[in-house]
Design an enzyme around this catalytic site. Structure first.
Site, mmCIF file in Angstrom:
data_model
loop_
_atom_site.group_PDB
_atom_site.id
_atom_site.type_symbol
_atom_site.label_atom_id
_atom_site.label_comp_id
_atom_site.label_asym_id
_atom_site.label_seq_id
_atom_site.Cartn_x
_atom_site.Cartn_y
_atom_site.Cartn_z
ATOM 1 N N SER A 161 1.066 -1.235 0.085
ATOM 2 C CA SER A 161 -0.169 -0.075 0.100
ATOM 3 C C SER A 161 0.861 1.366 -0.091
ATOM 4 C CB SER A 161 -0.796 -0.098 1.357
ATOM 5 O OG SER A 161 -1.674 -1.076 1.369
ATOM 6 N N MET B 107 -0.226 -0.103 4.967
ATOM 7 C CA MET B 107 -1.163 -0.967 4.883
ATOM 8 C C MET B 107 -2.259 -0.803 5.850
ATOM 9 S SD MET B 107 0.217 -4.608 3.877
ATOM 10 C CE MET B 107 0.901 -4.912 2.145
ATOM 11 N N ALA C 159 -6.787 -7.766 12.922
ATOM 12 C CA ALA C 159 -6.442 -8.816 13.928
ATOM 13 C C ALA C 159 -5.151 -8.743 14.436
ATOM 14 C CB ALA C 159 -6.583 -10.087 13.060
ATOM 15 N N VAL D 295 11.432 8.855 -0.251
ATOM 16 C CA VAL D 295 12.849 8.924 0.326
ATOM 17 C C VAL D 295 13.897 7.976 -0.961
ATOM 18 C CG1 VAL D 295 14.601 8.039 2.053
ATOM 19 C CG2 VAL D 295 12.477 9.406 2.559
ATOM 20 N N HIS E 170 1.339 -10.504 4.643
ATOM 21 C CA HIS E 170 2.208 -10.627 5.787
ATOM 22 C C HIS E 170 3.789 -11.189 5.450
ATOM 23 C CE1 HIS E 170 -1.558 -11.707 8.132
ATOM 24 N NE2 HIS E 170 -1.769 -10.644 7.960
HETATM 25 P P1 FAD Z 1 3.177 -0.508 6.141
HETATM 26 O O1 FAD Z 1 2.073 -0.396 6.570
HETATM 27 O O2 FAD Z 1 3.005 -1.238 4.579
HETATM 28 O O3 FAD Z 1 3.500 0.958 5.826
HETATM 29 C C1 FAD Z 1 4.872 1.052 4.873
HETATM 30 C C2 FAD Z 1 4.721 2.624 4.180
HETATM 31 O O4 FAD Z 1 6.079 3.037 3.864
HETATM 32 C C3 FAD Z 1 3.873 2.644 3.161
HETATM 33 O O5 FAD Z 1 2.736 3.666 3.066
HETATM 34 C C4 FAD Z 1 4.732 3.008 1.955
HETATM 35 O O6 FAD Z 1 4.239 3.885 0.874
HETATM 36 C C5 FAD Z 1 5.529 3.960 2.521
HETATM 37 N N1 FAD Z 1 7.090 3.828 1.626
HETATM 38 C C6 FAD Z 1 7.644 2.715 1.150
HETATM 39 N N2 FAD Z 1 8.680 3.334 0.433
HETATM 40 C C7 FAD Z 1 8.853 4.448 0.882
HETATM 41 C C8 FAD Z 1 9.828 5.522 0.438
HETATM 42 N N3 FAD Z 1 11.011 5.214 -0.055
HETATM 43 N N4 FAD Z 1 9.672 6.824 0.898
HETATM 44 C C9 FAD Z 1 8.756 7.160 1.732
HETATM 45 N N5 FAD Z 1 7.595 6.323 2.082
HETATM 46 C C10 FAD Z 1 7.806 5.036 1.605
HETATM 47 N N6 FAD Z 1 -1.807 -7.180 9.620
HETATM 48 C C11 FAD Z 1 -2.082 -7.907 11.095
HETATM 49 O O7 FAD Z 1 -1.340 -8.095 12.000
HETATM 50 N N7 FAD Z 1 -3.524 -8.133 11.010
HETATM 51 C C12 FAD Z 1 -4.506 -7.916 10.105
HETATM 52 O O8 FAD Z 1 -5.802 -8.342 10.364
HETATM 53 C C13 FAD Z 1 -4.102 -7.631 8.921
HETATM 54 N N8 FAD Z 1 -4.887 -7.489 7.746
HETATM 55 C C14 FAD Z 1 -4.620 -6.844 6.759
HETATM 56 C C15 FAD Z 1 -5.591 -6.494 5.766
HETATM 57 C C16 FAD Z 1 -5.117 -5.744 4.606
HETATM 58 C C17 FAD Z 1 -6.144 -5.817 3.618
HETATM 59 C C18 FAD Z 1 -3.737 -5.394 4.358
HETATM 60 C C19 FAD Z 1 -3.414 -4.876 3.194
HETATM 61 C C20 FAD Z 1 -2.849 -5.534 5.383
HETATM 62 C C21 FAD Z 1 -3.239 -6.235 6.533
HETATM 63 N N9 FAD Z 1 -2.391 -6.614 7.593
HETATM 64 C C22 FAD Z 1 -2.649 -7.158 8.725
HETATM 65 C C23 FAD Z 1 -0.872 -6.228 7.358
HETATM 66 C C24 FAD Z 1 -0.596 -4.986 8.243
HETATM 67 O O9 FAD Z 1 -1.332 -3.940 7.734
HETATM 68 C C25 FAD Z 1 0.939 -4.731 8.184
HETATM 69 O O10 FAD Z 1 1.593 -5.465 9.014
HETATM 70 C C26 FAD Z 1 1.240 -3.163 8.757
HETATM 71 O O11 FAD Z 1 0.645 -2.291 8.128
HETATM 72 C C27 FAD Z 1 2.907 -3.305 8.586
HETATM 73 O O12 FAD Z 1 3.249 -1.919 9.016
HETATM 74 P P2 FAD Z 1 4.351 -1.092 8.385
HETATM 75 O O13 FAD Z 1 4.451 0.049 9.146
HETATM 76 O O14 FAD Z 1 5.594 -1.987 8.766
HETATM 77 O O15 FAD Z 1 4.181 -1.079 7.001
#
Ligand code: FAD
Length: 536
Positions: free
Chosen positions: A122, A128, A135, A244, A462
């Site tokens: 996303s 995401m 959950a 970035v 995941h």
């Molecule tokens: P992310 O939420 O993926 O955020 C990373 C961000 O970094 C993104 O917005 C991206 O645009 C940004 N980015 C990337 N590269 C760059 C760059 N070079 N410069 C600037 N920005 C950048 N997990 C659960 O534990 N339980 C659930 O029930 C669950 N259900 C899900 C259902 C769906 C439909 C989806 C899509 C995901 C689900 N997940 C679930 C997964 C969960 O959303 C992720 O584990 C969580 O969002 C990870 O967080 P994060 O901050 O590591 O990464």
């Protein structure tokens, strides 16, 4: 942001605005009084409250638009600019879940992921976490990280649960949910260890007085940083549509980040005392690679949860043994209050060892997630349906990996991604066993309207292991036990990519717990650096 920091003030650059980047921003600002955090997010802000879960948007068209805006290269306008009309769906082509975009989207600059075709991301404020199901089970037994003690885990998980507003007894008052648990307990109870039988699935959100849920996103993790009156907001800045391009470093220390403003295409540098990269399990290692930071394990040991799913129409007779028609009427009345949200009672059977190396998730819904043939005997089932799935383990192997090609730019101009991934006999055996259990669960609850099926690789959303943490720098990990990239004391990485173990549960709570540990260590170091400078 306060433009006049003191000369000992620490600047932190956070890459990515998902739940993990948000946890770092909040914890660092709360712990280090002089710190300033600039958070860079490649995607747009979708909601008035930064990082809110789009499931809370009541209007279906607005919700759809927010999801479309998150779809990076698969958002209509971008796809069309690549010459791929968004309406064309080729046979065999995978479509991504709403709010996400496939890495291997089939256009120019697309990743190569034939063996992991459903891999998605996303690109929006909240990551995401603006689209997730919320959950939030905890890791247990061998899912945990062996070099963190159980006592410390409990505390880290409790803090992560506080940040994510985890409810351990969500929808526990639902008689329908309780009846589903009773039927599952009849079927499986005697085979499972004490405390690991069917139970409610913890979820992240805030129950509302009318019985509905306000689902959590990065907004609740940011919490006081979004409150202009709270005292932290003036040390926090979130820049959306800011990509970035590079983590800048010199002699084993990062010095800041180079950023492209995607509105103006201006490229500028921001100096920082600490850089946190939390840009997901594919794009974080890609950014490190593009920056010339290339530990041997970077991108390797990719795991996820193979998933088998099915949909079952609940059997009125079986359900009536544990719930009455009045209970069902009450449940349907509550559902009617929030018709836009398909999820009601949520149950599970958690991972346990030995004997149950799986997680079962059982989501009760009024309607199946697809159009059921009106002539199907289970169509219009008044007792509703469950969408159920087992998550299984993938054992980490070096050869399951995302690799980067300096000679082939992707659609953003980064070294392009190729994913190689395979399920081995060990995974196939557990998939067969879980599929059999899914059949038993379905038969215990009612009639299958969608038979158990294994989803294509990448479907779990995941993605783990590509920046795994390790106890020592032996080439099998990217980060140390405090999430610092080996050899770079002030470069911290975050997200599911840090998880080194084979897990079956939804990983976000675990990844926030890992971030809590990393943020505490980083805060202590920033504070010590500031004090040392003040003394000089
Ligand atoms: P992310 O939420 O993926 O955020 C990373 C961000 O970094 C993104 O917005 C991206 O645009 C940004 N980015 C990337 N590269 C760059 C760059 N070079 N410069 C600037 N920005 C950048 N997990 C659960 O534990 N339980 C659930 O029930 C669950 N259900 C899900 C259902 C769906 C439909 C989806 C899509 C995901 C689900 N997940 C679930 C997964 C969960 O959303 C992720 O584990 C969580 O969002 C990870 O967080 P994060 O901050 O590591 O990464």
């Amino acid at each position: 942001m306060n433009p006049s920091p003191t000369n000992t003030a620490r600047t932190v650059a956070v890459v990515g605005s998902g739940p993990i980047g948000s946890a770092y921003a909040r914890l660092l600002l709360e712990a280090v009084p002089d710190a300033r955090v600039v958070m860079f997010e490649a995607g747009p802000q979708l909601t008035a409250i930064a990082g809110e879960n789009v499931r809370n948007i009541p209007h279906p068209a607005e919700k759809e638009r927010a999801r479309e805006l998150s779809q990076g290269p698969q958002a209509g306008a971008f796809r069309e600019s690549l010459g791929i009309p968004s309406s064309v769906v080729v046979e065999g082509m995978f479509t991504a879940r709403g709010g996400t975009h496939l890495l291997d989207f089939g256009g120019e600059g697309s990743a190569h992921a034939a063996t992991f075709p459903a891999a998605a991301a996303s690109t929006n404020v909240g990551g995401m976490g603006a689209h997730w199901t919320c959950a939030t089970p905890s890791p247990s037994f061998s899912e945990r990280i062996p070099f963190i003690s159980d006592a410390e885990w409990e505390e880290l998980i409790a803090e992560a649960a506080r940040l994510l507003h985890v409810q351990t007894a969500a929808f526990a008052d639902s008689e329908i949910g309780a009846a589903i648990r009773s039927l599952l307990t009849e079927e499986f109870g005697s085979e499972l260890p004490e405390g690991y039988g069917p139970s409610t699935l913890p979820v992240s959100g805030d129950p509302q007085p009318d019985g509905t849920m306000r689902w959590a996103g990065a907004d609740v993790v940011l919490g006081p940083l979004l409150d202009p009156e709270g005292g932290l907001a003036d040390r926090f800045e979130l820049r959306d549509l800011s990509l970035v391009r590079r983590v800048d470093h010199e002699d084993g220390r990062v010095t800041g980040v180079t950023v492209e403003d995607l509105r103006s295409h201006e490229v500028y540098a921001v100096a920082a005392d600490l850089v946190v990269v939390a840009a997901d399990a594919f794009r974080s290692p890609q950014l490190l690679w593009a920056s010339g930071i290339r530990p041997r394990a970077l991108g390797h040991y990719l795991t996820e949860h193979p998933v088998v799913i099915s949909t079952v129409a609940l059997d009125p007779e079986g359900m009536s043994r544990y719930a009455s028609e009045e209970d069902l009427d009450r449940e349907l009345a509550r559902r009617a209050l929030n018709a836009a949200d398909p999820v009601a009672a949520v149950n599970r059977i958690p991972f346990s060892e030995p004997g149950h190396p799986f997680s079962l998730q059982v989501m009760y819904a009024e309607n199946p997630p697809f159009q059921l043939d009106p002539d199907h005997p289970a169509a219009g089932n008044r007792w509703g349906y469950v969408n159920m799935g087992y998550g299984m383990r993938k054992q980490p192997r070096f050869e399951d990996a995302v690799t980067f090609d300096d000679a082939e730019p992707d659609y953003r101009g980064f070294p392009n991604l190729t994913i190689e991934y395979a399920l081995t006999d060990s995974e196939q055996a557990e998939i067969a066993e879980a599929t059999e259990r899914l059949r038993r669960a379905g038969n215990a609850l009612g009639t299958f309207v969608a038979e158990p099926r294994l989803l294509p690789n990448g479907s779990s959303l995941h993605y783990q292991g590509t920046m795994r943490m390790g106890a020592e720098d032996d080439g099998t990990s990217v980060a140390d036990p405090y999430s610092r990239v080996w050899g770079y004391e002030n470069l911290v990485v975050g997200g599911n990519a840090l998880i080194p173990t084979a897990t079956t549960m939804n990983p976000t709570l675990m990844s926030v717990a890992i971030a809590v540990r990393g943020a505490r260590e980083a805060a202590a170091r920033l504070t010590a650096e500031a004090s040392a400078e003040a003394r000089n």
